[in-house]
Design a protein around this motif. Structure first.
Motif, PDB file in Angstrom:
ATOM      1  N   SER A  39      -0.085   3.949  -2.608  1.00 48.40           N
ATOM      2  CA  SER A  39      -1.418   4.476  -2.279  1.00 48.40           C
ATOM      3  C   SER A  39      -1.354   5.415  -1.092  1.00 48.40           C
ATOM      4  N   ASN A  40      -0.551   5.061  -0.115  1.00 51.13           N
ATOM      5  CA  ASN A  40      -0.393   5.916   1.065  1.00 51.13           C
ATOM      6  C   ASN A  40       0.269   7.251   0.712  1.00 51.13           C
ATOM      7  N   ALA A  75       0.813  -1.221   0.000  1.00 49.77           N
ATOM      8  CA  ALA A  75       0.000   0.000   0.000  1.00 49.77           C
ATOM      9  C   ALA A  75       0.845   1.269   0.000  1.00 49.77           C
ATOM     10  N   GLU A 126      -0.418   1.071 -13.072  1.00 52.01           N
ATOM     11  CA  GLU A 126      -0.545   2.415 -12.519  1.00 52.01           C
ATOM     12  C   GLU A 126      -0.176   3.436 -13.589  1.00 52.01           C
ATOM     13  N   ASN A 162       6.706   6.895  -7.871  1.00 47.98           N
ATOM     14  CA  ASN A 162       6.558   5.653  -8.641  1.00 47.98           C
ATOM     15  C   ASN A 162       7.669   4.679  -8.305  1.00 47.98           C
ATOM     16  N   LYS A 217      -0.016   8.858  -2.042  1.00 42.66           N
ATOM     17  CA  LYS A 217      -0.965   9.716  -2.765  1.00 42.66           C
ATOM     18  C   LYS A 217      -1.788  10.590  -1.812  1.00 42.66           C
ATOM     19  N   LYS A 218      -1.844  10.202  -0.569  1.00 43.56           N
ATOM     20  CA  LYS A 218      -2.611  10.957   0.422  1.00 43.56           C
ATOM     21  C   LYS A 218      -1.812  12.124   1.009  1.00 43.56           C
TER      22      LYS A 218
END
Length: 486
Positions: free
Chosen positions: A86-87, A83, A282, A98, A89-90
């Protein structure tokens, strides 16, 4: 006349650009990086400068900082957390992140059962075999104007300009390079292969490419470079005999060279940037490594460093962005990478970089058969060598004439001290050497002025004016120095 015959290595490097993940044989670079398997590495670009708490930010997302690149607002991180991206991106302050894709220099193309010798005359010279240097220096006349330095009263060479060579390293004991080598840095982290300890002073060339490039710039011995008294600083960014690397290592090299206040950076290497990259499902409008590379180039230019890059060796029309994208998709498909939209060469097509195509010995109307080209892409050409006119027409190995290649230095511990190579890798350092002697002649010139002089004084080969093959023409040290000395 008593002559000593030296057999030369016939390692014909026609593909010294980057491919993501592998070589022409299809062996993935990931499979060659045995010491880093399982260490999922990521490149992260923050929107601005690194926040003070960047280590905490990465740790909260499930990773660890491997290397900080504060000059360009980036870091390299490692994480085994699925993750992790994804983490990230927050995090509002992160622009893009990447997974880092390993890169490799293309493997040399070789002509089997081909042998050649180069003769050292009684004065100890291989000049007769250096057609490229004869042309670029106007048969050595540029040396009468500027060599890049001078010998002081103590017999020591004073270097008036320094070239940073970002490459595979150098043979630090090569007799033709030793007096001009000012050291440098190893940017390869420990553990990339069994030989890598992270020693910053380990600039020893495992591959040969960097030693060959350095000789074209500043050799002074049996072979001559464009500026035989220019200083060389080596930034080793490749590891292993296969010459593997990661984008963040190259970015670190650009920053290090700029911080060391070199006058010129030569990068005989390249990757490609597209408007949309899909890695393992992605999608990225820009990748973090490309964004940080752009920032690093701008950092160098702002520090008055002239940057030179090779256009690449795939015979591609860089004006046709779809042609380049289609080529790369065929190449990258096995590695789970898809490119969409227009594609450009990095660093050669970045703003401020002098983009060099490869000319040849036998024609003023055709480039070397492998060279990339493009009217809006190429700034100038320089000798990159090929196998001669007959080979260009037939592509028959039996017709190959290696005297059309570029002769330069080679690590003495990898065979013999000189070799013939070819590629835009050989063309770029010709221009970097010209930029170096220009700076030696006038240290106050800015990168844009150095670039302008090189283009304005290039010999107008090909179609009159700017053209797709030669850009402004074939770069010439003598004409450039005559212009500077006006």
């Amino acid at each position: 006349m008593n002559k000593v015959l030296i057999k030369t290595l016939i390692t014909v490097t026609l593909g010294m650009g980057f491919v993501a993940g592998g070589t022409a044989s299809g062996l993935a670079a990931e499979n060659q990086v045995t010491e880093t398997e399982g260490k999922n590495l990521y490149v992260i670009a923050f929107e601005n400068e690194l926040p003070k708490e960047y280590e905490e930010v990465i740790e909260k997302a499930g990773g660890q900082v491997v290397k900080a690149l504060p000059e360009v607002g980036g870091i390299q991180a490692q994480s085994d957390d699925l993750a992790f991206l994804s983490n990230l991106k927050k995090v509002p302050s992160i622009e893009v992140a990447n997974k880092e894709v390993p890169l490799a220099l293309n493997q040399p193309a070789t002509i089997p059962n081909l042998a050649e010798t180069a003769a050292i005359n009684e004065q100890g010279s291989l000049w007769d075999a250096q057609w490229d240097m004869q042309r670029v220096t106007n048969n050595g006349k540029s040396y009468e104007i500027e060599t890049g330095g001078y010998v002081n009263d103590e017999g020591e060479t004073v270097h008036k300009a320094v070239i940073g060579v970002i490459d595979t390293g150098i043979d630090p004991l090569h007799p033709d390079l030793q007096k001009n080598l000012l050291g440098g840095r190893n940017l390869v982290p420990a553990g990339m292969d069994a030989t890598e300890t992270g020693d910053p002073n380990d600039i020893v060339d495992r591959n040969g490419h960097g030693t060959h490039v350095s000789g074209i710039i500043a050799a002074d011995g049996h072979v001559k470079g464009v500026g035989p008294d220019l200083g060389i600083r080596t930034y080793r960014v490749f590891y292993s005999e296969q010459a593997l690397t990661l984008p963040s290592i190259i970015i670190d090299g650009i920053i290090a060279a700029a911080n060391d206040k070199v006058d010129v950076i030569n990068m005989s290497l390249r990757l490609y940037n597209t408007s949309k990259t899909i890695i393992e499902g992605e999608t990225y409008k820009t990748t973090a490594d490309t964004l940080l590379w752009k920032r690093a180039i701008q950092y160098a230019l702002k520090n008055d460093v002239t940057v030179v890059g090779g256009s690449g060796n795939e015979s591609l029309n860089l004006d046709d962005k779809n042609e380049v994208t289609d080529y790369l998709n065929t190449l990258y498909e096995p590695f789970g990478i898809t490119l969409k939209g227009p594609t450009t060469v990095v660093p050669a097509q970045m703003p401020g970089v002098i983009n060099v195509s490869a000319s040849n010995k036998w024609s003023t109307q055709q480039l070397a058969f492998f060279s990339n080209y493009g009217n809006s892409a190429i700034d100038v050409a320089a000798p990159g060598g090929d196998y001669g006119a007959e080979y260009a027409e037939t592509l028959d190995p039996a017709t190959a004439d290696i005297t059309n290649l570029i002769l330069s230095t080679w690590p003495t511990y990898l065979g013999l001290p000189y070799t013939y190579n070819a590629g835009t890798s050989m063309a770029a350092p010709q221009v970097a050497g010209i930029a170096g002697v220009i700076k030696a002649a006038n240290p106050d010139l800015k990168p844009s002025q150095v670039s302008a002089i090189i283009k304005q004084t290039a010999i107008d080969y090909g179609k009159p004016g700017q053209d797709a093959l030669y850009g402004s023409g074939e770069a010439n040290a003598y004409r450039a120095l005559m212009d500077v000395k006006k």
